[in-house]
Design an enzyme around this catalytic site. Structure first.
Site, short mmCIF file in Angstrom:
data_model
loop_
_atom_site.label_atom_id
_atom_site.label_comp_id
_atom_site.label_asym_id
_atom_site.label_seq_id
_atom_site.Cartn_x
_atom_site.Cartn_y
_atom_site.Cartn_z
N ASP A 53 35.53 55.40 38.42
CA ASP A 53 35.58 56.70 37.76
C ASP A 53 35.17 56.55 36.30
OD1 ASP A 53 36.51 58.02 40.02
OD2 ASP A 53 38.62 57.85 39.45
N GLU A 56 35.86 51.53 43.15
CA GLU A 56 37.26 51.79 42.80
C GLU A 56 38.01 52.57 43.87
OE1 GLU A 56 39.99 54.24 39.54
OE2 GLU A 56 37.83 54.04 39.19
N TYR A 96 64.58 39.94 46.16
CA TYR A 96 65.79 40.21 46.95
C TYR A 96 66.49 38.93 47.39
CZ TYR A 96 64.79 45.20 47.25
OH TYR A 96 64.59 46.52 46.95
#
Length: 366
Positions: free
Chosen positions: A251, A199, A101
């Site tokens: 996972d 995780e 920005y």
């Protein structure tokens, strides 16, 4: 970049100015200004046997003022360098989002970034060619929120001075929040036996609620999905400086295996920092495809993108080992994936009373 390298503000500023001077010298010598960086693609990743991590190969891309687009990239680099060296001089900091920005205020429209991806890539380019990390530039990502919980006492630098924190006794259930630049932390004392990098937030909370960190003297690092650089850096420091084994718990799907890969071997975007961020000794504890079969875990079917990702990983140099080839082939055969929290199908205590202790014992960590 050496894992032990941390520059003070003046050293980092000088390296940025030296980079700008390189462009000036090219002009003075009648050369077309250019900047050469490694090609950041999987095909340009190679295994460094000395460091045991994946690094960029010899293929490079050149930013040159011979073309309009190349000249604009170098112009943006000069403006970014000027901003960063001024930021260091004033002992200020900013986020990657703010840099994007901020460019809208630069007087030349051609120097302004078109997207945050563009400004992020430029910061990575500057890291590579200057051999200075963005943390030394005082550039921060948006807050990652990753945390650490366990028997570790440390000293951290704050704007109000130093403070000492015990990452069990002095923190709430959320744990100690990992700072943007973990190299400002000094490890004072610890009773830990290993690091467990997890995780998901749900599994991290289950381990803490069940007292796993206390019972097994473990440092639980919440990866919060694909781990931020600060998370990977502190994990490496815990391994290297405290001689703690690191195990990664994710996972059971191809995207999670890549999380492990980034912790252990590095990622394509930050391959220039693999020696600084990666922990090649880290082991994968699960969820493994064989766990899905052995524990009869609840599953979801593999999607087409999952299958494509698994097949891609078979060609990924980070996963070309006997263990990963067997696991990935098994998963393609059973066509199923499973989450960490699927272990709760055997009870809320199964993961801390049975699964992790048994697997950690098999791995020689316990």
């Amino acid at each position: 970049m050496s894992a032990e390298t941390q520059l003070n503000d003046e050293e980092a500023r000088e390296k940025l100015i030296e980079l700008a001077e390189t462009f000036y010298d090219q002009f003075a010598d009648g050369e077309v200004p250019k900047m050469q960086v490694p090609t950041r693609t999987k095909s340009n990743i190679e295994y460094d046997e000395d460091m045991n991590v994946w690094v960029y190969g010899d293929r490079t891309s050149t930013r040159t003022a011979k073309t309009v687009s190349g000249a604009q990239k170098l112009l943006k680099a000069i403006y970014a360098i000027d901003f960063l060296q001024q930021q260091l001089e004033e002992d200020r900091s900013s986020t990657l989002r703010e840099l994007y920005y901020l460019s809208e205020s630069w007087d030349l429209e051609e120097a302004q970034f078109n997207s945050q991806d563009e400004s992020n890539q430029l910061v990575e380019d500057l890291e590579i060619v200057s051999n200075v990390t963005r943390e030394d530039f005082h550039m921060r990502p948006e807050e990652s929120g990753a945390t650490l919980m366990g028997p570790l006492e440390l000293r951290e630098q704050t704007r109000r001075g130093e403070r000492e924190i015990h990452c069990q006794e002095d923190v709430g259930e959320g744990g100690y929040q990992i700072p943007n630049n973990p190299d400002t932390i000094e490890f004072l004392d610890n009773d830990a036996d290993f690091v467990l990098a997890v995780e998901t937030g749900g599994m991290r909370d289950r381990l803490v609620e069940n007292g796993f960190d206390e019972e097994y003297n473990s440092l639980i690092v919440h990866l919060k999905g694909q781990p931020a650089r600060a998370t990977r850096r502190i994990t490496k420091r815990l391994h290297d400086e405290l001689d703690l084994p690191v195990v990664v718990f994710t996972d059971g799907d191809p995207w999670s295996y890549r999380i492990y890969g980034s912790v252990a071997y590095g990622s394509i975007k930050s391959a220039h920092l693999s020696e600084y961020l990666a922990t090649p000794e880290a082991d994968f504890i699960g969820i493994r495809p064989e766990d899905i079969v052995e524990y009869d875990l609840p599953t979801d079917p593999l999607s087409d993108s999952d299958i494509n990702a698994l097949e891609s990983e078979l060609e990924d140099p980070r996963f070309q080992t006997e263990f990963w080839e067997e696991q990935i082939e098994l998963q393609l055969d059973i066509e199923k994936k499973s989450e960490q929290q699927a272990l709760a199908s055997h009870g809320l205590d199964f993961v801390t009373d049975t699964y992790l202790p048994e697997r950690l014992s098999e791995m020689g960590v316990l």
